[in-house]
Design a protein around this motif. Structure first.
Motif, short mmCIF file in Angstrom:
data_model
loop_
_atom_site.label_atom_id
_atom_site.label_comp_id
_atom_site.label_asym_id
_atom_site.label_seq_id
_atom_site.Cartn_x
_atom_site.Cartn_y
_atom_site.Cartn_z
N HIS A 1 -37.59 -4.00 10.29
CA HIS A 1 -37.10 -3.12 11.31
C HIS A 1 -38.09 -2.23 11.79
N LYS A 2 -38.90 -1.81 11.00
CA LYS A 2 -40.09 -0.78 11.06
C LYS A 2 -41.34 -1.29 11.37
N THR B 1 -44.47 -4.55 8.54
CA THR B 1 -43.73 -3.26 8.43
C THR B 1 -44.67 -2.29 8.47
N GLU B 2 -44.10 -1.02 8.74
CA GLU B 2 -44.99 0.33 8.74
C GLU B 2 -44.37 1.04 7.63
N ASP B 3 -43.30 0.55 7.09
CA ASP B 3 -42.57 1.36 5.79
C ASP B 3 -43.16 1.13 4.70
#
Length: 418
Positions: free
Chosen positions: A237-238, A348-350
């Protein structure tokens, strides 16, 4: 399984064993000269190779093979030049044989650990005729004799390719039997080949799940399992959605007929309504069929409803299964259940999500924000590969020259006893 070995296969085994004995001591310069001669021979016999390949393509089309399989068979002038260049690249790679560590024990024993060839390697593979050249080159550079058995769909191409490179290698000083192709196409001879543990040291199957499973079940020879790639991408989701579209699209469509192409897309529920129309439209324009879960078809109406077997299918075609998952935990559970331990990627960027994915996924190659199509010996900087191992012994991931050798301990003493 059979106990009777055809005398023609026995003769191949005997020649390979004799050649392996000599190849183990072949110097780097001699092996490189042979590889260069093989590269030049491919270009010199380009027309002959293309004529043979045209026969295979015609036969495949007459049998009604799907276009993705026909494309895997196809050789062009550019492809032959690429095979020739690949041989020259192997010339430039370090020789994996020899070298090693040296140490002295307190009692004065001097021990050396060096690398030696495996011996005789049998390659059983499907469709792609370039494997004939790649496998022969890597085996020769690592000092191994090879017995090649390609799929019947590429038999004409493989016969000519094997003859061309074998003759060039022998003229350059390599022993007869260094490179041999089994031209007997009946499945019975493959089963017999797998019983030839007197002559063959290891078998490497390269192809679909059916081929690999057959070799695992029937071989009396140690097997290095390669190839089956039910690869997943999980869009968190990120994720950067634009980046995710490019990665997913590339993983699926750049070359759908190979083991590192994407087969299942997992999308986190929180961003599914934003992401699925983006990738769905991209796939639609390219002709990719989407087989989706109930939530997927509810968001992207052009997707067809996936069946249970879709989650375990390696399509090797312009087809992809898509599932909306609640969160990272459900994505990990899905990959654990259906993955083949080949290549998996998270977008993702998380940082925390990425690290969990990297740590908890059990696969040969695990990516963050990159295409699964990078699982390849050349792209990893190894120069070439003989296959992607999905097991843990004795090699894992892209298998290059070092993985085609084993170790030998040499001990120097001056009268020591225990």
């Amino acid at each position: 399984m059979t106990d009777r070995i055809d005398e023609r296969l026995v003769a191949i085994g005997e020649r390979a064993k004799a050649a392996a004995r000599k190849l183990a001591f072949a110097g780097t310069q001699a092996k490189n000269q042979a590889l260069s001669a093989m590269a030049e021979a491919l270009l010199a016999h380009k027309e002959r190779i293309l004529e043979a390949n045209a026969l295979d393509i015609k036969a495949a089309q007459e049998k009604g093979l799907r276009s993705s399989l026909v494309n895997r068979l196809l050789l062009t002038e550019k492809a032959i030049e690429g095979m020739s260049n690949a041989l020259q690249e192997v010339v430039n790679l370090p020789d994996p044989v020899g070298g090693g560590e040296f140490w002295t024990r307190p009692n004065g024993l001097r021990i050396q650990k060096s690398r030696v060839p495996l011996g005789v390697i049998a390659m059983i593979y499907e469709a792609r005729p370039n494997v004939t050249v790649d496998a022969a080159a890597l085996c020769l550079k690592s000092g191994n004799a090879c017995i090649l058995r390609g799929g019947s769909e590429a038999i004409q191409s493989n016969i000519v390719l094997a003859e061309v490179i074998k003759e060039a290698a022998v003229r350059a000083g390599m022993p007869e039997g260094s490179i041999q192709l089994v031209t007997l196409t009946d499945r019975e001879y493959v089963l017999q080949l797998m019983q030839m543990n007197k002559f063959i040291d290891v078998i490497i199957p390269r192809g679909g799940a059916g081929l690999i499973q057959s070799v695992l079940e029937n071989s009396r020879i140690p097997v290095i399992e390669t190839g089956t790639g039910l690869c997943h991408a999980f869009v968190h989701h990120k994720a950067n959605l634009e980046q995710a579209v490019e990665i997913v699209f590339n993983s699926k469509t750049q070359n759908p007929g190979v083991c590192n192409s994407l087969e299942t897309l997992l999308v986190e529920e929180a961003i599914a309504e934003d992401f699925l129309p983006l990738i769905g439209e991209r796939f639609r324009r390219f002709g990719v069929e989407i087989r989706g879960c109930e939530k997927t078809t509810g968001i992207w109406s052009e997707a067809v409803r996936a069946k249970q077997e879709d989650w375990g299918t390696e399509y090797l075609d312009l087809v992809i299964s898509v599932k909306v998952v609640k969160d990272l935990d459900e994505a990990l559970d899905h990959i654990y259940q259906y993955g083949t331990k080949h290549s998996e990627t998270i977008i993702t960027e998380d940082y925390s999500a990425a690290q969990r994915f990297l740590n908890e996924i059990d696969a040969a190659a695990v990516y963050v924000n990159a295409s699964t199509r990078f699982t390849d010996g050349n792209r990893f900087g190894f120069g070439a590969e003989i296959g992607i191992s999905t097991q843990k012994l004795h090699a894992r991931g892209p298998m290059a020259l070092p993985e085609l050798t084993t170790v030998k301990y040499t001990i120097y003493g001056n009268g020591q006893i225990v």
